[in-house]
Design an enzyme around this catalytic site. Structure first.
Site, PDB file in Angstrom:
ATOM      1  CD  GLN A 192      -3.088  -0.781   0.116  1.00 17.86           C
ATOM      2  OE1 GLN A 192      -3.331   0.354  -0.295  1.00 17.86           O
ATOM      3  NE2 GLN A 192      -3.735  -1.839  -0.352  1.00 17.86           N
ATOM      4  CB  CYS A 210      -8.084  -9.599   0.178  1.00 16.62           C
ATOM      5  SG  CYS A 210      -6.942  -8.513  -0.650  1.00 16.62           S
TER       6      CYS A 210
HETATM    7  N1  PLP Z   1      -0.426  -6.695   1.131  1.00 20.44           N
HETATM    8  C1  PLP Z   1      -1.241  -5.642   1.254  1.00 20.44           C
HETATM    9  C2  PLP Z   1      -0.998  -4.652   2.347  1.00 20.44           C
HETATM   10  C3  PLP Z   1      -2.305  -5.460   0.363  1.00 20.44           C
HETATM   11  O1  PLP Z   1      -3.115  -4.414   0.494  1.00 20.44           O
HETATM   12  C4  PLP Z   1      -2.504  -6.429  -0.651  1.00 20.44           C
HETATM   13  C5  PLP Z   1      -3.655  -6.318  -1.579  1.00 20.44           C
HETATM   14  O2  PLP Z   1      -4.666  -5.712  -1.273  1.00 20.44           O
HETATM   15  C6  PLP Z   1      -1.593  -7.490  -0.751  1.00 20.44           C
HETATM   16  C7  PLP Z   1      -0.574  -7.606   0.151  1.00 20.44           C
HETATM   17  C8  PLP Z   1      -1.740  -8.513  -1.837  1.00 20.44           C
HETATM   18  O3  PLP Z   1      -1.322  -7.960  -3.052  1.00 20.44           O
HETATM   19  P1  PLP Z   1      -1.788  -8.635  -4.440  1.00 20.44           P
HETATM   20  O4  PLP Z   1      -3.198  -8.230  -4.647  1.00 20.44           O
HETATM   21  O5  PLP Z   1      -0.893  -8.018  -5.462  1.00 20.44           O
HETATM   22  O6  PLP Z   1      -1.596 -10.088  -4.304  1.00 20.44           O
END
Ligand code: PLP
Length: 380
Positions: free
Chosen positions: A181, A326
């Protein structure tokens, strides 16, 4: 009534691909489709583009090109950092992390715990901060890694990464930060930041989904997560996503170059939103007011369920989020708000609006007018 107006306020979930990125990627999706490991001309051209992308992404972060490894996403970078460092330290048995990490970190640690690793999950305070002194106290002789995020995806709190990194340096323990982020939204200078591993993801700052980076400081021990064809200097197998790497490097370079001007402007727009929302009865801001991502607004609104609010906002032309994308769709309460001590009933009444550099004053004007109106209607 469905609105004609549309305001995208979910940049923490993903961002639009910029036109500069699309143009820079196009040749590698069209004629220049070569495999970067092939020896003929098309392959050599792809290799050159990949290494140029690595060089410019490294320059934007204050790193050396050979310290950057392209991955498929932030989730892979986090998993690789945690499992790869653990695998490189078979004599160690302990990992330190904290309760507000993204599931990509928490579940990677849980996975290690199933193989006998001890995981210390540090608490956070009411604003979501990890205390560097807690990190100091948690480190043991058999600690292989500390992993604390640079900035929180739900509440926007920017963690004291420099201080935590200094604690880890002093103890001689590798330090990983999930900067998914933060990258492109906060200045990051790995020359001076005491971080050994850093994860980022292209789709959070104007590149497409499907490309990420793991930074591994020169000399830090790590084993591969993906075994196979020996790409990325034998540490991350898989045919390289040349177009994605080009897109990521352009997006990161552009975002970092614009930060001096875009960060205060976006923060001022965020503050306008926070003030308008917090002026409503029964609304509280989650996360830190002072150490906060420039695009993040996260509020709990007493008596208005997040899911009802999101549906009503969508009808009003606003794309927002109730928690993190997510976990959107899952009814489970946010582990981040729970760790910060937000009562369960209030956590279920939470709205995240996340804006980006292309969000205009007119968009903010629409949000400031629409969100309070929708809240008032739902409360009737
Ligand atoms: N780490 C953080 C803090 C995130 O906000 C996210 C996704 O929202 C991720 C990891 C995962 O990233 P990716 O969507 O590229 O797998």
């Amino acid at each position: 009534m469905i609105s004609d107006r549309f305001v995208y306020a979910d940049h923490a979930a993903t961002t639009p691909v910029t036109s500069h990125v699309r143009e820079a990627m196009a040749p590698y999706l069209l004629g220049q489709y070569g495999n970067a490991s092939a020896l003929y001309r098309k392959g050599r051209e792809a290799r050159k583009a990949l290494e140029n992308a690595r060089r410019s992404a490294a320059a934007a972060l204050g790193a050396a090109p050979e310290e950057l490894f392209f991955t498929a996403c932030g989730t892979e970078s986090d998993n690789w950092a945690i499992k790869g460092v653990a695998a490189a330290h078979p004599q160690k048995r302990h990992i330190v992390t904290d309760a507000v990490e993204h599931h990509a970190v928490l579940r990677a640690c849980e996975s290690l715990a199933r193989f006998g690793w001890d995981v210390t999950v540090l608490p956070v305070d009411g604003e979501g901060f990890v205390d560097p002194d807690d990190v100091r106290r948690a480190i043991r002789g058999d600690t292989a890694l500390v992993s604390v995020m640079a900035a929180n995806n739900e509440v926007g709190t920017v963690e004291p990464v420099r201080e935590i990194g200094a604690v880890c340096r002093e103890a001689g323990v590798p330090f990983h930060t999930d900067a998914v982020q933060a990258a492109g939204h906060l200045p990051i200078d790995l020359h001076s930041l005491p971080v050994d591993l850093l994860s980022l993801s292209g789709h959070k700052f104007g590149a497409p989904k499907g490309v990420g980076v793991l930074y591994v400081r020169s000399g830090a021990a790590i084993l591969p997560l993906l075994d196979g064809g020996g790409q990325e200097r034998g540490l991350r197998a898989g045919t390289e996503n040349v177009a994605g790497a080009v897109g990521l490097s352009i997006a990161l370079t552009d975002a970092c170059a614009a930060l001096e001007e875009s960060l205060p402007r976006t923060a001022a727009r965020r503050d306008r939103l926070i003030e308008a929302l917090c002026a409503i009865d029964g609304v509280r801001l989650n996360g830190s007011r002072a150490q906060r991502l420039c695009g993040n607004v996260n509020v709990s609104i007493a008596g208005v369920s997040g899911s009802r609010l999101l549906a009503a906002l969508e009808r009003a032309g606003v794309a927002a989020s109730a928690g993190s994308a997510c976990s959107a769709g899952s009814a489970a309460p946010s582990h981040v708000l729970a760790a910060m001590g937000v009562p369960l009933d209030l956590a279920a009444c939470t709205l995240r609006l996340s804006i980006g550099p292309e969000t205009t004053d007119a968009d903010i004007g629409y949000l400031v007018e629409t969100v309070p109106r929708v809240i008032a209607r739902l409360r009737q």
